[in-house]
Design a protein around this motif. Structure first.
Motif, mmCIF file in Angstrom:
data_model
loop_
_atom_site.group_PDB
_atom_site.id
_atom_site.type_symbol
_atom_site.label_atom_id
_atom_site.label_comp_id
_atom_site.label_asym_id
_atom_site.label_seq_id
_atom_site.Cartn_x
_atom_site.Cartn_y
_atom_site.Cartn_z
ATOM 1 N N SER A 14 4.887 -10.736 -78.135
ATOM 2 C CA SER A 14 3.686 -9.929 -78.270
ATOM 3 C C SER A 14 2.898 -10.357 -79.494
ATOM 4 O O SER A 14 3.429 -11.006 -80.396
ATOM 5 N N GLY A 15 1.627 -9.992 -79.488
ATOM 6 C CA GLY A 15 0.763 -10.348 -80.601
ATOM 7 C C GLY A 15 -0.125 -9.173 -80.972
ATOM 8 O O GLY A 15 -0.363 -8.280 -80.161
ATOM 9 N N ILE A 16 -0.575 -9.185 -82.209
ATOM 10 C CA ILE A 16 -1.508 -8.140 -82.653
ATOM 11 C C ILE A 16 -2.554 -8.773 -83.562
ATOM 12 O O ILE A 16 -2.252 -9.683 -84.331
ATOM 13 N N ASP A 133 -13.218 -17.012 -73.707
ATOM 14 C CA ASP A 133 -11.969 -17.727 -73.470
ATOM 15 C C ASP A 133 -10.736 -17.013 -74.027
ATOM 16 O O ASP A 133 -9.604 -17.440 -73.790
ATOM 17 N N TYR A 134 -10.968 -15.955 -74.742
ATOM 18 C CA TYR A 134 -9.909 -15.178 -75.403
ATOM 19 C C TYR A 134 -8.656 -14.990 -74.540
ATOM 20 O O TYR A 134 -7.534 -15.229 -74.973
ATOM 21 N N PRO A 135 -8.841 -14.562 -73.269
ATOM 22 C CA PRO A 135 -7.633 -14.305 -72.461
ATOM 23 C C PRO A 135 -6.825 -15.565 -72.149
ATOM 24 O O PRO A 135 -5.623 -15.458 -71.899
ATOM 25 N N LEU A 137 -6.361 -18.091 -74.324
ATOM 26 C CA LEU A 137 -5.533 -18.278 -75.522
ATOM 27 C C LEU A 137 -4.363 -17.288 -75.503
ATOM 28 O O LEU A 137 -3.241 -17.639 -75.846
ATOM 29 N N MET A 138 -4.640 -16.096 -75.058
ATOM 30 C CA MET A 138 -3.561 -15.097 -74.965
ATOM 31 C C MET A 138 -2.508 -15.542 -73.943
ATOM 32 O O MET A 138 -1.300 -15.407 -74.179
ATOM 33 N N ALA A 139 -2.950 -16.086 -72.830
ATOM 34 C CA ALA A 139 -2.009 -16.608 -71.827
ATOM 35 C C ALA A 139 -1.176 -17.730 -72.440
ATOM 36 O O ALA A 139 0.047 -17.802 -72.245
ATOM 37 N N ALA A 140 -1.827 -18.594 -73.235
ATOM 38 C CA ALA A 140 -1.106 -19.695 -73.885
ATOM 39 C C ALA A 140 -0.035 -19.151 -74.833
ATOM 40 O O ALA A 140 1.099 -19.638 -74.856
ATOM 41 N N ASP A 141 -0.379 -18.111 -75.604
ATOM 42 C CA ASP A 141 0.597 -17.486 -76.515
ATOM 43 C C ASP A 141 1.868 -17.128 -75.742
ATOM 44 O O ASP A 141 2.982 -17.439 -76.147
ATOM 45 N N ILE A 142 1.634 -16.444 -74.647
ATOM 46 C CA ILE A 142 2.756 -15.884 -73.880
ATOM 47 C C ILE A 142 3.550 -16.978 -73.170
ATOM 48 O O ILE A 142 4.778 -17.037 -73.250
ATOM 49 N N ASP A 155 -4.701 -1.352 -72.447
ATOM 50 C CA ASP A 155 -5.979 -2.080 -72.421
ATOM 51 C C ASP A 155 -5.801 -3.586 -72.243
ATOM 52 O O ASP A 155 -6.768 -4.298 -71.967
ATOM 53 N N GLN A 156 -4.569 -4.074 -72.414
ATOM 54 C CA GLN A 156 -4.336 -5.521 -72.281
ATOM 55 C C GLN A 156 -3.759 -5.907 -70.927
ATOM 56 O O GLN A 156 -3.406 -7.059 -70.684
ATOM 57 N N LYS A 157 -3.648 -4.909 -70.039
ATOM 58 C CA LYS A 157 -2.993 -5.160 -68.756
ATOM 59 C C LYS A 157 -3.731 -6.217 -67.931
ATOM 60 O O LYS A 157 -3.117 -7.086 -67.318
#
Ligand code: TRP
Length: 337
Positions: A14-16, A133-135, A137-142, A155-157
């Motif tokens: 997870s990230g914050i 493109d934010y999501p 990068l989030m996919a890459a994190d995960i 809200d991140q679902k």
């Protein structure tokens, strides 16, 4: 597969964002659960400073807030001995994977992300490509960590569903590469509302400071804010439709005092809202006091923080590099060396 060694622990990512001090909403809805997962899962937790710059940040302030957010994770009980805890920009694989995933994500799907629509309405002067493109990068994190489970607020679902789609599509195209992540959304505290407008989510960017509790607020401030929380005129502590203010206070009280709604209703039968608000304020203040103390001590020990995020970044790199190597090979990049 039945008779083999015991199954490997599943992984959590997870990230914050380091955009200001966490609120009680961030804490109860997300961070409070993170330490609880450390024994049963291989956990990776990240301060996402690269996500933060999708809206303008003052560089000096971003640096300060990233460090504060990092210390706050540790103060909340995330243990750098048990989990990988690091700062996103320290680990280059996130940006590298994001690029490859970009080339495997449809523009149309990204345009349907509600957070992008909301944020571009809020910042019409700066609708940059990173925000869009934010999501990814989030996919890459995960996906870089092959995460099985992703604890996030409700809200991140939608972003998580996108990450799953990207992973599935990539796997179909190039052969099995990514674990498909599942959301982990603690229902009871998924959404903590504003104390002043209880139909709106509690937010640290709210201009009315009385609407949110910062997890570093001092006891007096916490109690004062709860005393001025907006409720209704029924003067009866019960959970019911239309009683948004009281429902929110009950949700908060339940989370910090460990009482069920029935117990709360019974305890406050015949009592006014004043007593209830004070009780919630005190319970929250007592719950947050040790977090605040630990945070202050950590902020006084910059060497320890530096050592800890450096170790975290090294471990995170080692894990995510394996994914990058696999991905680069699959898409046809020539391996170096
Ligand atoms: N987008 C998330 C938020 O604003 C933060 C985030 C970035 C995140 N990368 C992540 C959350 C990966 C979970 C997993 O809350």
């Amino acid at each position: 597969m039945e008779n083999q060694a015991p199954a490997k622990k599943k992984s959590v990512f997870s990230g914050i964002q380091p955009t200001g001090v966490f609120t009680l909403g961030n804490y109860l809805g997300a961070v409070k659960n993170w330490p609880q997962l450390q024994d049963d899962y291989r956990c990776t937790y990240c301060i996402v400073d690269m996500h933060a710059i999708t809206v303008r940040q003052d560089p000096k302030q971003l640096r300060q807030r990233s460090l504060e957010a990092y210390a706050l994770l540790l103060a909340c009980g995330v243990d750098p001995q048990k989990s990988n805890v690091f700062i996103q920009s320290h680990v280059k694989t996130h940006a590298e994977l994001a690029w490859v995933l970009n080339c495997n994500t449809s523009f149309g799907q990204l345009s349907r992300m509600t957070q992008f629509k909301d944020k571009s309405q809020k910042h019409p002067e700066d609708i940059n490509a990173g925000l869009f493109d934010y999501p990814v990068l989030m996919a890459a994190d995960i996906l870089a960590y092959q995460a099985d489970l992703v604890p996030v607020g409700i809200d991140q679902k939608q972003h998580l569903e996108l990450a799953r789609d990207i992973a599935q599509r990539f796997n179909t195209q190039y052969g099995n590469t990514f674990t498909i992540p599942e959301p982990y959304i603690p229902q009871a505290t998924a959404k903590i509302m504003s104390l002043q407008e209880p139909t709106k989510k509690m937010s640290k960017s709210d201009t009315n400071v009385k609407s949110f509790i910062s997890i570093l607020d001092e006891k007096d401030t916490v109690i004062k804010k709860f005393r001025s929380a907006v409720t209704d005129s029924e003067a009866c502590v019960r959970y019911a439709e239309g009683k948004d203010g009281i429902n929110n206070l009950m949700t908060i009280y339940q989370a910090v005092a460990g009482k069920s709604f029935e117990e709360i209703e019974k305890d406050f039968e015949g009592k006014g809202y004043g007593d209830f608000k004070t009780a919630v304020g005190e319970a929250v203040a007592d719950h947050l006091a040790p977090v605040r103390d630990k945070w202050k001590a950590l902020m006084d020990d910059k060497d320890y923080l530096k050592q800890s995020y450096t170790d975290g970044a090294q471990r995170a790199l080692a894990i995510s590099q394996r994914t990058i190597d696999k991905v680069y090979k699959k898409v046809g990049f020539i391996p170096l060396g």
